[in-house]
Design a protein around this motif. Sequence first.
Motif, short mmCIF file in Angstrom:
data_model
loop_
_atom_site.label_atom_id
_atom_site.label_comp_id
_atom_site.label_asym_id
_atom_site.label_seq_id
_atom_site.Cartn_x
_atom_site.Cartn_y
_atom_site.Cartn_z
N ASP A 34 0.81 -1.22 0.00
CA ASP A 34 0.00 0.00 0.00
C ASP A 34 0.85 1.27 0.00
O ASP A 34 0.37 2.35 0.35
N ALA A 35 2.11 1.16 -0.43
CA ALA A 35 3.02 2.31 -0.44
C ALA A 35 2.47 3.43 -1.32
O ALA A 35 1.87 3.19 -2.36
N LYS A 36 2.71 4.64 -0.87
CA LYS A 36 2.29 5.83 -1.60
C LYS A 36 3.49 6.77 -1.72
O LYS A 36 4.49 6.61 -1.05
N GLY A 37 3.34 7.73 -2.61
CA GLY A 37 4.40 8.70 -2.76
C GLY A 37 3.96 9.95 -3.47
O GLY A 37 2.84 10.03 -3.99
N ARG A 38 4.83 10.91 -3.48
CA ARG A 38 4.62 12.17 -4.18
C ARG A 38 5.74 12.28 -5.20
O ARG A 38 6.91 12.18 -4.86
N TYR A 42 2.83 14.41 -10.62
CA TYR A 42 1.47 14.29 -10.07
C TYR A 42 1.04 15.56 -9.36
O TYR A 42 -0.09 15.66 -8.90
N GLY A 43 1.91 16.51 -9.21
CA GLY A 43 1.58 17.77 -8.55
C GLY A 43 2.08 17.80 -7.12
O GLY A 43 2.21 16.77 -6.47
N ARG A 44 2.35 18.99 -6.64
CA ARG A 44 2.93 19.17 -5.31
C ARG A 44 2.08 18.59 -4.20
O ARG A 44 2.58 18.02 -3.24
N GLU A 45 0.78 18.73 -4.29
CA GLU A 45 -0.10 18.24 -3.24
C GLU A 45 -0.62 16.84 -3.49
O GLU A 45 -1.33 16.29 -2.65
N SER A 46 -0.31 16.27 -4.63
CA SER A 46 -0.86 14.97 -4.99
C SER A 46 -0.04 13.83 -4.42
O SER A 46 1.18 13.86 -4.45
N VAL A 47 -0.73 12.84 -3.93
CA VAL A 47 -0.11 11.61 -3.46
C VAL A 47 -0.71 10.49 -4.29
O VAL A 47 -1.92 10.45 -4.51
N ARG A 51 2.24 1.28 -6.63
CA ARG A 51 1.73 0.30 -7.60
C ARG A 51 0.53 0.89 -8.34
O ARG A 51 -0.42 1.32 -7.72
N GLY A 52 0.61 0.89 -9.66
CA GLY A 52 -0.48 1.44 -10.45
C GLY A 52 -0.49 2.95 -10.50
O GLY A 52 -1.48 3.56 -10.87
N GLY A 53 0.61 3.57 -10.14
CA GLY A 53 0.72 5.03 -10.16
C GLY A 53 2.14 5.44 -10.50
O GLY A 53 2.52 5.57 -11.65
N ILE A 54 2.93 5.60 -9.46
CA ILE A 54 4.31 6.07 -9.64
C ILE A 54 5.16 5.06 -10.40
O ILE A 54 6.06 5.44 -11.16
N ASP A 55 4.85 3.76 -10.28
CA ASP A 55 5.64 2.78 -11.03
C ASP A 55 5.53 3.00 -12.53
O ASP A 55 6.44 2.64 -13.29
N ALA A 56 4.46 3.62 -13.01
CA ALA A 56 4.32 3.93 -14.44
C ALA A 56 5.38 4.94 -14.87
O ALA A 56 5.92 4.85 -15.98
N ILE A 57 5.70 5.89 -14.00
CA ILE A 57 6.77 6.85 -14.30
C ILE A 57 8.10 6.11 -14.38
O ILE A 57 8.89 6.34 -15.30
N TRP A 58 8.33 5.21 -13.42
CA TRP A 58 9.59 4.46 -13.43
C TRP A 58 9.72 3.63 -14.71
O TRP A 58 10.80 3.50 -15.26
N ARG A 59 8.61 3.05 -15.17
CA ARG A 59 8.65 2.25 -16.40
C ARG A 59 8.88 3.12 -17.63
O ARG A 59 9.45 2.67 -18.62
N ALA A 60 8.44 4.37 -17.59
CA ALA A 60 8.56 5.27 -18.73
C ALA A 60 9.99 5.80 -18.91
O ALA A 60 10.40 6.08 -20.04
N PHE A 61 10.75 5.93 -17.83
CA PHE A 61 12.10 6.50 -17.93
C PHE A 61 12.98 5.79 -18.95
O PHE A 61 13.57 6.44 -19.81
#
Length: 143
Positions: A34-38, A42-47, A51-61
């Motif tokens: 259930d890890a989350k991140g900013r 995603y924006g300064r206030e967005s969390v 999984r299913g969020g920030i990992d997409a950025i990692w895959r895109a790099f």
Amino acid sequence: MKENAMDLKKIAQKFFAAYDAHDVPGMVALCANDAKGRYVPYGRESVAPIRGGIDAIWRAFPQAVPEFRVEVVELILAEANTVVAQTVMSGPIPPDPLGISKKGEAVAIPHAFILRFAADGKISRLDAYWDNAVLNGLMKSVL
């Protein structure tokens, strides 16, 4: 917390080694379910969930910058279950249709990560910040 502070630094180092190797499954495996991140996109206030969020950025790099690298400059043990990492993301930027970069131009962007760990040693929260002045400078240099 079961992990001692030095173990947290080792886990953080494993995370960034996986990042450098473009091993997204390895990165995600070091995160709690259930890890989350900013992350800045995603924006300064967005969390967002890892999984299913920030990992997409990692895959895109690796697709956007196939030769990108992650260099750990410093890992700092902070309070309790927190590690702060200073890193540099770098690599030759492919040609950009928006004119942000020139073909093959090497770029190095300083990053700061705040990693918070759950009791089992998994990353439960990851906040990432980077120096947009580098990107802004690139844009100005080609306009």
